[in-house]
Every structure is written in C-alpha cells, then in structure tokens.
Write a protein that holds these residues in place. Structure first.
Motif, PDB file in Angstrom:
ATOM      1  N   GLU A  78       1.309  -1.496   0.354  1.00 18.11           N
ATOM      2  CA  GLU A  78      -0.003   0.008   0.532  1.00 18.11           C
ATOM      3  C   GLU A  78       0.846   1.307   0.148  1.00 18.11           C
ATOM      4  O   GLU A  78      -0.100   2.090   0.121  1.00 18.11           O
ATOM      5  CB  GLU A  78      -1.281   0.322   0.611  1.00 18.11           C
ATOM      6  N   SER A  79       2.007   0.979   0.125  1.00 20.92           N
ATOM      7  CA  SER A  79       3.386   2.486  -0.027  1.00 20.92           C
ATOM      8  C   SER A  79       2.447   3.093  -1.660  1.00 20.92           C
ATOM      9  O   SER A  79       2.222   2.833  -2.035  1.00 20.92           O
ATOM     10  CB  SER A  79       4.509   2.412  -0.123  1.00 20.92           C
ATOM     11  N   GLU A  84       2.472   2.484  -7.815  1.00 21.15           N
ATOM     12  CA  GLU A  84       2.855   3.341  -8.520  1.00 21.15           C
ATOM     13  C   GLU A  84       2.956   1.393  -9.267  1.00 21.15           C
ATOM     14  O   GLU A  84       2.431   1.745 -10.298  1.00 21.15           O
ATOM     15  CB  GLU A  84       4.308   3.518  -8.165  1.00 21.15           C
ATOM     16  N   ILE A  85       2.854   1.176  -8.936  1.00 23.63           N
ATOM     17  CA  ILE A  85       3.326  -0.935  -9.616  1.00 23.63           C
ATOM     18  C   ILE A  85       2.449  -1.375  -9.967  1.00 23.63           C
ATOM     19  O   ILE A  85       1.843  -2.245 -10.973  1.00 23.63           O
ATOM     20  CB  ILE A  85       4.375  -1.921  -8.046  1.00 23.63           C
ATOM     21  N   GLN A  86       1.411  -1.365  -8.957  1.00 25.83           N
ATOM     22  CA  GLN A  86      -0.217  -1.901  -8.841  1.00 25.83           C
ATOM     23  C   GLN A  86      -0.487  -0.952 -10.234  1.00 25.83           C
ATOM     24  O   GLN A  86      -1.287  -0.897 -11.456  1.00 25.83           O
ATOM     25  CB  GLN A  86      -1.215  -1.468  -7.994  1.00 25.83           C
ATOM     26  N   ALA A  87      -0.576   0.348 -10.504  1.00 27.00           N
ATOM     27  CA  ALA A  87      -0.679   0.927 -11.951  1.00 27.00           C
ATOM     28  C   ALA A  87      -0.267   0.686 -13.224  1.00 27.00           C
ATOM     29  O   ALA A  87      -0.619   0.925 -14.392  1.00 27.00           O
ATOM     30  CB  ALA A  87      -0.835   2.525 -11.726  1.00 27.00           C
ATOM     31  N   LEU A  88       1.020   0.779 -12.728  1.00 19.42           N
ATOM     32  CA  LEU A  88       1.874   0.592 -14.086  1.00 19.42           C
ATOM     33  C   LEU A  88       3.417  -0.750 -13.754  1.00 19.42           C
ATOM     34  O   LEU A  88       4.515  -0.284 -13.028  1.00 19.42           O
ATOM     35  CB  LEU A  88       2.589   1.637 -14.782  1.00 19.42           C
ATOM     36  N   GLN A 138       3.070   2.990   6.010  1.00 23.72           N
ATOM     37  CA  GLN A 138       4.378   3.088   5.237  1.00 23.72           C
ATOM     38  C   GLN A 138       3.624   4.466   3.704  1.00 23.72           C
ATOM     39  O   GLN A 138       2.604   4.233   2.807  1.00 23.72           O
ATOM     40  CB  GLN A 138       4.945   2.125   4.169  1.00 23.72           C
ATOM     41  N   SER A 139       4.409   5.349   3.768  1.00 22.95           N
ATOM     42  CA  SER A 139       4.179   6.623   2.146  1.00 22.95           C
ATOM     43  C   SER A 139       3.223   7.556   2.751  1.00 22.95           C
ATOM     44  O   SER A 139       2.873   8.404   2.136  1.00 22.95           O
ATOM     45  CB  SER A 139       3.365   6.224   1.985  1.00 22.95           C
ATOM     46  N   PRO A 168      -1.766  -8.902   5.631  1.00 20.00           N
ATOM     47  CA  PRO A 168      -1.696  -8.830   4.241  1.00 20.00           C
ATOM     48  C   PRO A 168      -1.130  -7.886   2.860  1.00 20.00           C
ATOM     49  O   PRO A 168      -1.794  -7.838   2.389  1.00 20.00           O
ATOM     50  CB  PRO A 168      -2.932  -9.023   4.318  1.00 20.00           C
ATOM     51  N   HIS A 169      -1.159  -6.644   3.764  1.00 21.17           N
ATOM     52  CA  HIS A 169      -0.535  -5.324   2.639  1.00 21.17           C
ATOM     53  C   HIS A 169       1.626  -5.867   2.479  1.00 21.17           C
ATOM     54  O   HIS A 169       1.590  -4.815   2.316  1.00 21.17           O
ATOM     55  CB  HIS A 169      -1.245  -3.766   3.619  1.00 21.17           C
ATOM     56  N   TRP A 170       1.666  -6.682   3.208  1.00 22.95           N
ATOM     57  CA  TRP A 170       3.054  -6.560   3.289  1.00 22.95           C
ATOM     58  C   TRP A 170       3.884  -7.603   2.973  1.00 22.95           C
ATOM     59  O   TRP A 170       2.949  -9.097   2.096  1.00 22.95           O
ATOM     60  CB  TRP A 170       3.660  -6.434   4.501  1.00 22.95           C
TER      61      TRP A 170
END
Length: 211
Positions: A78-79, A84-88, A138-139, A168-170
């Motif tokens: 979720e950082s 960014e990786i999820q989007a591209l 994070q972030s 679950p977010h890591w």
C-alpha cells in the motif's frame, strides 16, 4: 570545491565481450560476489525506479533479497511504490558499487511473489522488523513521531501472546528483466558497457555500447 570540478579517473578494471558470461544472471552473480568480497557497504542496495502516479519517474533505495529468474525485494503493497507498481507494473533497478567502479542497470516488468515466498521471508526477519511492518502506514502522512510510537505500542501489545503473522499488505515483488547492462568505469570517460537484451525468441542478445 565546485561540483563541476569534482572528477575521478576510473582505472581498476575493464570489461570485454570475450570476458562476460552468456547468461546475464550468472554475470550478475560474479559481480555481486566480487562486490561482497570487496566489502562494499550495503552491497545489495539498489535504486528501484517506477512511474509515479503524477507521471514523473520515482526512485528510492530498496534491498535485493533474492535472485532466481528475477530480482526480488519486499515492501508494503500500500506504499507509494506499491501503488505505482499496481498502476504500471514496470520498473528498473540500478546498482552502484563505487569501490569497484561498477554499475548495473536492469529494466523489466514487476510481479508479486507467491504468498509462500512472502511468508517465508517475513518470518526470517528480526522480530522488530516484523512488528515494524504492522506499525508503519508506509508513505501516508502522519501527525507526529509520537503517533507512530503509539502505533508501535499497540502492535506490540496485540502480538504479546501470539505469533506475529505477515500483514496482508506486505510482501515481495520480483522484477523480470528484459534488459541488463553492466558498466565498468574506464579512463577518460571511455567506459565499458555490455548490454543483454531479450529478443522475440526469449534469448539474450549481448552487445557492446558506446560510453
């Protein structure tokens, strides 16, 4: 001293097409081992660059934790980098080992590692790092350092009498390279650059590049 006056001559080693492995992963292992033997600090530190949601490239230092058919690192999904990786799901990695006057640049696509791989690595981490993965949003913006400390206390209390599970977010990402470039510093800025690129038949093509 002015920044423009800072200059270093690179003279330690050279790099030739006849010297490199036909497999870029093997060539990377050779260089990584030499960097470890030379006591390069933070030898597995690499700059991960992704495309920001605002359209600008975004880089940060992460740590290489495994190399198989790709290059693996772990983070909060979720950082900023996770979003960014999820989007591209594309990115690049850059290693710089100044003690050996070497740089490696790697470009490719990004995918999540398996749940089992993430679990295995998470439980190999120090307890403090496991707690930290639960503690830090994070972030995200936080009010004060004290607020983070309060979250830490709450997490420690939660896991006081039970095993720490992986959030679950890591978890991990694996960069699957399509291009790997090895750079060796040479005198007069005439550096050696050897590039490996995957062709349409999924084979590595090796080329020398002008410095």
């Amino acid at each position: 001293m002015k920044l423009a006056d800072i200059r270093k001559e690179y003279t330690i080693k050279s790099l030739d097409l006849n010297d490199v492995s036909s497999d870029p992963f093997q060539q990377f292992r050779v260089w990584l081992n030499e960097a470890m033997d030379s006591d390069v600090p933070e030898v597995n530190a690499m700059c991960l660059s992704t495309m920001g949601l605002n359209g600008f490239p975004n880089g940060r230092i992460v740590l290489l934790k495994e190399m198989d058919h790709g290059f693996v690192f772990f983070t909060n999904y979720e950082s900023e980098k996770g979003q960014e990786i999820q989007a591209l799901p594309k990115g690049s990695l850059t290693f710089f080992w100044p003690e050996l006057e070497r740089q490696v640049r790697i470009m490719g696509s990004l995918e999540k590692v398996s749940e089992l791989e993430s679990d295995t690595y998470f439980h190999s981490r120090p307890i403090g790092s496991q707690i930290g993965a639960w503690t830090s949003p994070q972030s995200q913006k936080i009010e004060t350092r004290e607020a983070l400390s309060k979250r830490l206390e709450d997490v420690e209390k939660r896991f006081e009498h039970e095993a720490i599970s992986r959030p679950p977010h890591w978890g991990g990402y694996r960069l699957l390279p399509i291009r790997i470039e090895f750079w060796q510093g040479r005198p007069n800025r005439l550096h050696d650059r050897i590039s490996y690129e995957v062709n349409s038949e999924n084979k590595w093509i090796i080329s020398r590049l002008a410095p």
